[in-house]
Write an enzyme that holds these catalytic residues in place. Structure first.
Site, PDB file in Angstrom:
ATOM      1  N   GLU A  58      -0.291  -9.988  -1.195  1.00 55.54           N
ATOM      2  CA  GLU A  58      -1.803 -10.146  -0.909  1.00 55.54           C
ATOM      3  C   GLU A  58      -2.192  -9.811  -2.273  1.00 55.54           C
ATOM      4  O   GLU A  58      -2.986 -10.602  -2.897  1.00 55.54           O
ATOM      5  CB  GLU A  58      -2.321  -8.768  -0.370  1.00 55.54           C
ATOM      6  CG  GLU A  58      -2.590  -9.029   1.183  1.00 55.54           C
ATOM      7  CD  GLU A  58      -2.939  -7.828   2.496  1.00 55.54           C
ATOM      8  OE1 GLU A  58      -4.133  -8.822   2.653  1.00 55.54           O
ATOM      9  OE2 GLU A  58      -2.768  -6.757   2.008  1.00 55.54           O
TER      10      GLU A  58
ATOM     11  N   GLY B 123       0.724  -5.043   0.753  1.00 55.87           N
ATOM     12  CA  GLY B 123      -0.536  -5.472  -0.057  1.00 55.87           C
ATOM     13  C   GLY B 123       0.439  -5.765  -1.499  1.00 55.87           C
ATOM     14  O   GLY B 123      -0.740  -6.447  -2.356  1.00 55.87           O
TER      15      GLY B 123
ATOM     16  N   GLU C 219       2.455  -5.723   7.882  1.00 58.76           N
ATOM     17  CA  GLU C 219       1.603  -4.498   7.820  1.00 58.76           C
ATOM     18  C   GLU C 219       2.532  -4.390   9.375  1.00 58.76           C
ATOM     19  O   GLU C 219       1.619  -3.915   9.983  1.00 58.76           O
ATOM     20  CB  GLU C 219       0.258  -5.097   7.303  1.00 58.76           C
ATOM     21  CG  GLU C 219      -0.667  -4.841   6.578  1.00 58.76           C
ATOM     22  CD  GLU C 219       0.311  -6.647   5.435  1.00 58.76           C
ATOM     23  OE1 GLU C 219      -0.173  -6.439   4.076  1.00 58.76           O
ATOM     24  OE2 GLU C 219       0.714  -7.391   6.084  1.00 58.76           O
TER      25      GLU C 219
ATOM     26  N   ALA D 151       1.203  -1.185   0.049  1.00 56.53           N
ATOM     27  CA  ALA D 151       0.277   0.299   0.280  1.00 56.53           C
ATOM     28  C   ALA D 151       0.431   1.350   0.299  1.00 56.53           C
ATOM     29  O   ALA D 151       1.572   1.215   0.328  1.00 56.53           O
ATOM     30  CB  ALA D 151      -0.768   0.497   1.567  1.00 56.53           C
TER      31      ALA D 151
END
Length: 715
Positions: free
Chosen positions: A103, A100, A123, A61
Site C-alpha cells: 500500500e 501495508g 491482509e 503493518a
C-alpha cells in the site's frame, strides 16, 4: 526508523530500518513522515526513492502493535502525503512488499521491483482487508477482476506477474536501488497528475453488478464462513462504483467491523502461533532450535507407495540427492513414472526445470549405505517397520539419522531395533506429502536434541510447518481425531445421517465433513488399524469393546466391500469408483435403520449444535489431555497441527483457541452434560487440566502454559 541521504546530486533516498522485515511500526511511520517532509523542502532534491534496509522493502503493518496503545502517524494520511508530493517518488522493491508495504508502494508515483521480489495485499490472511487505500488504489491501477483475485486471496505474486499486471513499472535483475535512482533522475520535473492512482478511475467493467454477484458467490463458497474475503469484495466494489473519497470511507467502515472481530483475533493468533512452535525445548530442557543441526546432503526414502512418492518429490525439490528404494517390482515401475510426473507438474507451476537428476532409484536396500538420513515410508505395520529398521541399522553409516513416517506407531519401539536409538525420530508427513504443509516430528525417550533439530530443519527446508511432539499412540493429530471420529459414529447410531453431520461440520468451516473425508481416504485404512488393535468382530455383534462403547458401523460397511470413493460406495454413493461427487445413498439410510432396530436403538432428532459440541468438544478434551501428558509443548502446537494438517478452519484459530473463545467453563459444562448422558464414553469426562484452568478463573490461552507447568511439576 527511516534514514534520509541525498545521492546522485538530486535524489533523496529514504531507507526504512526496522528488522527483520521493516514493518511499519509507529517509529518507522514517524521516520517516513519526517524524512519525506525534509526531502520535499530541500530545493536540491528533485525526486525521491523509498527502499528498505537489508534487501527487504516492507513487510507491512507491525502486527505486534495491534490492540496496544502505541500511537504514531496514521498510515492513510502518510501515504496520501507521499502521493500528493510535487516531486516524483519511486518505490525500490526488494525482497517483499506485503500488506501495508505494498500500500505504501502504491502511494508512490512509480514502482521498480527486483526480479526475485514478492508482492501481495495479504491482509485477508489476518482477517482484515487492505485498509490504507489498497482496496481502492489497486483496482484503479490493474482493473477490478485482477485486483479482486489478489485482494480476496492475499496471494503473493512474483515481480514478473506484477509487471504483467501493471502493479510495477519496471523489473531490475541487479541492484534495484540503483535502478530506482536512475529512473528517479529520468522522471524529475515531469507531471505527476496521471501517476497519482487515487485521481484515476477504475477501468470500466461491462456489467459491474453481474461481475460482483458472481465473485461474491464464489468467494462465499471458498471462504466457508470467513468474513474477511467477503468484506474485501465489498471494498473493491466501492472502488469500482464510488468516487475515491467515498470508497475510502467504505474501506474504513468495513475495516472497523473486521478489526475487532473474533475471526481477526483467531487468524492473528495463528500467525503468531506458527512462530511459537518454532521455539521449543525438549522435556530434558535441551532446545532443538538452539542445537546445532548437522547438514544433510543425501537422503533416502524406503517404500514408494503414495506417501513415499510424495516425500521423495518434496526432498528432491529442496535440491537434496535422494535414493528412492522400492523392493516390489510392480510398485517400483509405477513409482518411477508417478514421481517423474509429479516433478514435471511441480516444475511447470514454479517455472523451473524438474530435478529428475536428484533422484536415484533402487530395488536394493544396500543403496542407502552412504546417506546422511533415511525416511522409512513402508506400510503402517509395526512388525514390518521393525524389520526395516533392523536392516537400516546394519546397512547405514553409524551416524545416519533414521526417521519413520508413521502416523500412529510407537517410535520408541521402532528405535529399540537399532544400534543408535538416539538418532531415531518420527517424521509424520500428511498426504499428499509434497503438498501438505504440516510435519509432526516425533521424539522418543532416547531421541537426541540433534536428531530433532535435523528433522525440524529438514522440514523447514521442504517448506513444511514442523511441530515437535512427544511419543504416544497417534501423537497429537491422530490421537485427537479418535474421539472426534467416535462421536460422529455414535451420532449415526442415535439418529443422525452422514449428510447431517457433514453439513454441520462444513458450515462450521471444514472443507469436508467427517464422512466425506473417510470416503476420500478409504474406509479400509482405519478398518485395518482396528483389526490390529483387536477391536473388530465379524458382523459387529457387540457395541462394547475393551469395556467402553464402540461403534462397529465402519467395520460393517467394510465387510460389505464399501471402502469409499475407490469402490464407488462408502458413507455416500459415487457415480463410479474414484469419483469425488458424493451423493446420499438410500441403501445406507436403510442400513442404519436396520442396525438401530437390531440393537434396540430409537432414532431421535439430532441438531447441528449437538453435532458440533460432541465432535469438537471431545476432540478439544483430548487436546487438554495431550497438554497434561506433555505430548505437546503448548496449545499453539496443537492448533497449528490442526490448522495445517487436519483442515481446521483458520478463521476459528485451532481447537484450543476455539475453546478459549467459546469459554472454558462452557466447554466443561457441555462435556459434563454429555458425559452424564453417555456414561459409557469416558472421553467425554472433562480432563483434569481443563478443570484446573476453569478453577484458575479461565485464564487467556497465552497464560495456559503457567498452569500446565504447575501440573507437570506435581507429576
Amino acid at each position: 526508523m527511516a534514514q534520509f541521504t541525498r545521492i546522485s546530486g538530486s535524489v533523496g533516498l529514504i531507507t526504512l530500518k526496522n528488522p527483520p522485515v521493516n514493518a511499519l511500526s509507529a517509529v518507522v511511520r514517524h521516520g517516513i513522515v519526517d524524512t519525506v517532509q525534509r526531502a520535499l523542502s530541500d530545493p536540491q532534491v528533485k525526486s525521491l526513492v523509498i527502499c528498505g534496509q537489508n534487501g527487504i522493502f516492507c513487510g507491512g503493518a507491525d502486527i505486534k502493535e495491534f490492540g496496544t496503545n502505541i500511537t504514531g502517524p496514521p498510515l492513510i494520511p502518510m501515504i496520501h502525503s507521499i502521493e500528493a508530493a510535487n516531486k516524483p517518488v519511486v518505490a525500490a522493491i526488494e525482497g517483499s512488499a506485503f500488506g501495508g508495504g505494498l500500500e505504501l508502494a502504491l502511494g508512490c508515483h512509480y514502482r521498480i521491483a527486483h526480479s526475485k521480489a514478492k508482492l501481495g495485499l495479504t491482509e485477508v490472511t489476518l482477517g482484515l482487508l487492505p485498509a490504507a487505500g489498497g482496496s481502492q488504489r489497486l483496482p484503479r491501477l490493474i482493473g477490478v477482476p485482477a485486483a479482486l483475485n489478489l485482494i480476496t486471496t492475499g496471494r503473493h505474486i512474483t515481480a514478473a506477474e506484477a509487471l504483467q499486471l501493471g502493479v510495477v513499472d519496471q523489473v531490475a535483475d541487479h541492484n534495484t536501488v540503483d535502478a530506482a535512482v536512475k529512473f528517479a533522475l529520468s522522471v524529475a520535473g515531469q507531471s505527476l497528475d496521471a501517476r497519482r492512482i487515487s485521481n484515476i478511475q477504475c477501468p470500466p467493467v461491462p456489467d459491474v453488478d453481474a461481475l460482483f454477484e458472481d465473485v461474491m458467490q464464489k468467494v462465499r463458497q471458498t471462504a466457508r464462513g470467513a468474513i474477511a474475503p467477503v468484506a474485501c469484495v465489498q471494498a473493491v466494489r466501492a472502488a469500482a462504483t464510488l468516487p475515491y473519497t467515498q470508497g475510502m470511507q467504505r474501506e474504513q467502515e468495513l475495516m472497523a467491523t473486521l478489526f475487532t472481530s473474533g475471526q481477526a483475533r483467531s487468524l492473528q493468533y495463528c500467525f503468531f502461533a506458527q512462530r511459537v512452535v518454532g521455539r521449543w525445548s525438549m522435556p530434558s530442557g535441551a532446545r532443538w532450535d538452539t542445537t546445532k543441526s548437522r547438514p544433510i546432503n543425501k537422503a533416502a526414502v524406503i517404500g514408494l507407495g503414495t506417501m513415499g512418492r510424495g516425500i521423495t518429490v518434496a526432498l528432491a525439490q529442496t535440491g537434496l540427492s535422494v535414493v528412492a528404494v522400492e523392493t516390489h517390482e510392480k510398485q517400483f515401475i509405477e513409482a518411477k513414472q508417478a514421481v517423474s510426473g509429479m516433478l514435471e507438474r511441480g516444475a511447470k507451476r514454479r517455472g523451473t526445470a524438474p530435478p529428475h537428476d536428484k533422484i536415484t532409484y533402487s530395488q536394493n536396500l544396500q543403496a542407502v549405505a552412504d546417506v546422511d538420513l533415511v525416511i522409512e515410508a513402508v506400510f503402517e505395520d509395526m512388525a514390518l517397520k521393525k524389520k526395516v529398521f533392523r536392516q537400516l541399522s546394519a546397512i547405514c553409516k553409524p551416524n545416519a539419522f533414521l526417521c519413520s513416517n508413521t502416523s500412529t506407531l510407537n517410535v520408541d519401539e521402532i528405535a529399540s531395533e537399532t544400534r543408535h536409538p538416539e538418532l531415531v525420530v518420527g517424521m509424520h508427513f500428511f498426504a499428499p506429502a509434497h503438498v501438505m504443509k504440516l510435519l509432526e516430528v516425533v521424539y522418543g525417550q532416547r531421541s537426541s536434541p540433534e536428531a530433532v533439530a535435523v528433522a525440524m530443519q529438514l522440514g523447514k527446508k521442504m517448506g513444511k510447518v514442523s511441530v515437535a511432539v512427544g511419543n504416544c499412540r497417534g501423537f497429537v493429530g491422530n490421537r485427537m481425531l479418535k474421539p472426534y471420529r467416535d462421536q460422529a459414529y455414535f451420532l449415526l447410531e442415535e439418529g443422525a445421517t452422514p449428510e447431517l453431520i457433514d453439513a454441520a461440520l462444513e458450515e462450521f468451516g471444514f472443507a469436508m465433513g467427517a464422512f466425506k473425508v473417510y470416503d476420500l481416504s478409504g474406509l479400509d485404512v482405519g478398518w485395518r488399524v482396528r483389526k490390529e488393535e483387536g477391536l473388530v468382530q465379524p458382523g459387529g455383534a457387540s457395541r462394547i469393546r475393551q469395556g467402553h462403547r464402540y461403534s462397529p458401523l465402519g467395520d460393517l460397511l467394510c465387510e460389505q466391500g464399501r471402502f469409499g470413493q475407490k469402490t464407488g460406495r462408502g458413507w455416500y454413493q459415487y457415480d463410479k469408483p474414484g469419483s469425488r461427487d458424493a451423493r446420499p445413498d438410500p441403501w445406507l439410510h436403510g442400513f442404519l435403520e436396520e442396525y438401530r432396530a437390531r440393537h434396540g436403538l430409537v432414532a431421535r432428532r439430532i441438531s447441528s449444535n449437538e453435532v458440533l459440541e460432541r465432535c469438537l468438544y471431545a476432540m478439544i478434551n483430548e487436546g487438554f489431555r495431550i497438554l497434561e501428558d506433555g505430548i505437546a509443548a503448548g496449545p499453539e502446537d496443537i492448533d497449528i497441527i490442526y490448522v495445517f494438517g487436519y483442515g481446521w478452519p483458520r478463521h476459528r484459530g485451532g481447537p484450543m483457541f476455539y475453546a478459549n473463545m467459546v469459554g472454558l467453563q462452557i466447554v466443561q459444562e457441555r462435556l459434563e452434560h454429555y458425559a452424564q448422558a453417555h456414561p459409557d464414553v469416558p472421553t467425554l469426562q472433562p480432563c483434569s487440566l481443563l478443570r484446573r484452568l476453569v478453577a484458575s478463573g479461565c485464564p487467556p490461552i497465552n497464560k495456559w502454559r503457567e498452569v500446565i507447568k504447575k501440573v507437570h511439576s506435581q507429576l
